[in-house]
Design a protein around this motif. Structure first.
Motif, short mmCIF file in Angstrom:
data_model
loop_
_atom_site.label_atom_id
_atom_site.label_comp_id
_atom_site.label_asym_id
_atom_site.label_seq_id
_atom_site.Cartn_x
_atom_site.Cartn_y
_atom_site.Cartn_z
N VAL A 99 0.82 -1.20 0.00
CA VAL A 99 0.00 0.00 0.00
C VAL A 99 0.86 1.25 0.00
N GLN A 100 1.94 1.26 0.80
CA GLN A 100 2.78 2.45 0.87
C GLN A 100 3.45 2.74 -0.47
N LEU A 120 -0.78 8.99 5.00
CA LEU A 120 -1.35 7.67 4.74
C LEU A 120 -1.56 6.98 6.07
N HIS A 121 -2.78 6.50 6.31
CA HIS A 121 -3.17 5.93 7.59
C HIS A 121 -3.73 4.53 7.35
N LEU A 122 -3.23 3.54 8.08
CA LEU A 122 -3.69 2.17 7.92
C LEU A 122 -4.51 1.72 9.12
N LEU A 123 -5.49 0.87 8.86
CA LEU A 123 -6.31 0.28 9.91
C LEU A 123 -5.58 -0.91 10.51
N ARG A 124 -5.45 -0.92 11.83
CA ARG A 124 -4.82 -2.04 12.52
C ARG A 124 -5.83 -3.13 12.82
N VAL A 132 1.43 5.77 8.67
CA VAL A 132 2.57 4.99 8.20
C VAL A 132 3.46 5.77 7.24
N ASP A 133 2.97 6.88 6.70
CA ASP A 133 3.79 7.66 5.77
C ASP A 133 3.21 9.05 5.63
N THR A 146 4.16 13.45 13.77
CA THR A 146 5.26 13.01 14.64
C THR A 146 4.97 11.67 15.29
N GLU A 147 3.74 11.15 15.08
CA GLU A 147 3.34 9.91 15.76
C GLU A 147 3.31 8.72 14.82
N LEU A 148 4.23 8.69 13.83
CA LEU A 148 4.24 7.58 12.88
C LEU A 148 4.37 6.25 13.62
#
Length: 276
Positions: A99-100, A120-124, A132-133, A146-148
């Motif tokens: 995805v990234q 870019l935000h992924l569902l856990r 994640v990016d 800052t919270e990657l």
């Protein structure tokens, strides 16, 4: 017999392929593309009509596709459906989709067209999200994640609300039934108000945040779906309040929706009514 010919990057002649074989391959792919979620079973005459083939050609190609497991004849019927080998190929392909990597060119394009930071935000698996990016804005005053990699509750911020809106009803209700902790003074924590907002998000296809995760930051986010139709990620455009009034967010939403749809297509998603 006619042949397709060409040269490779070094200028050498490539192996030639008979144009009749190329046409047969194109026609076979056309038959596979005739199947959709709504048209998951088709007769030979329907396939011929959808592809522009005559029925004898369609029947011959279907027999070849069936012999290779790419289509199958529905039991007690003369109709066809996609075959089990399609699932195997999809499983193999899904293992190579990152995805990234797929998102990064689109994120850069979205950043360049908006000159705001794109995330870019992924569902856990635990139904929280992670950033994640990001591709940061060129402006000196900008949003920087800052919270990657850190888990974030789904009700906090536009990307999380996108993922929450498209969860299964059971998973969504489990989250809404638990205590909703605020990140700022305006984080939505009332379940009934949040349910109404999530319904609106599903209808329009994007979500806003006005300082709900970080003070003085406004964000618009859109869903990203995979080949099964499951929303697995969100794209966001985010920036400081002084540059991101609601009017601008509405305009940026159009850019973000287009990027989210393109990324979803790259991940194998086919929207209802569309063809691959």
């Amino acid at each position: 017999m006619q042949w397709e010919s060409g040269k490779d990057a070094s200028g050498r002649k490539e192996n030639r392929v008979p144009t009749s074989e190329v046409r047969s391959l194109d026609r076979a792919i056309g038959i596979l593309n005739a199947f959709t979620r709504e048209r998951n079973e088709l007769g030979v005459s329907e396939i011929a009509q959808l592809t522009g083939l005559n029925t004898s050609t369609a029947h011959r190609l279907l027999a070849s596709l069936a012999a290779n497991g790419l289509v199958q004849q529905v039991s007690r019927s003369r109709r066809y459906a996609l075959g089990p080998h399609i699932l195997r190929l999809a499983y193999i392909a899904s293992g190579h989709v990152n995805v990234q990597e797929a998102a990064l060119p689109l994120m850069r394009r979205l950043r360049d067209s908006s000159d705001e930071t794109v995330g870019l935000h992924l569902l856990r698996a635990d139904n929280r999200r992670v950033v994640v990016d990001q591709v940061e804005s060129h402006k000196p005053l900008r949003r920087t994640y800052t919270e990657l990699g850190q888990p974030i509750p789904l009700h906090q911020g536009a990307p999380g609300k996108i993922l929450l809106a498209f969860l299964s009803p059971e998973a969504r209700e489990a989250i809404l039934a638990a205590p909703l902790e605020p990140a700022t003074a305006v984080t939505p924590v009332d379940p009934e108000a949040l349910r109404a907002e999530l319904e609106l998000i599903r209808e329009r296809g994007y979500a806003f945040s006005f300082g709900e995760r970080v003070n003085d930051i406004h964000t618009v986010a859109v869903p990203v779906a995979n080949h099964t139709g499951e929303v697995i990620a969100a794209l966001s455009i985010t920036g400081p309040t002084v540059r991101m009034p609601r009017e601008r967010l509405e305009k940026l939403a159009e850019l973000a929706v287009a990027a989210g749809q393109e990324l979803s297509r790259q991940l194998g998603y086919v929207a209802p009514g569309e063809t691959p």
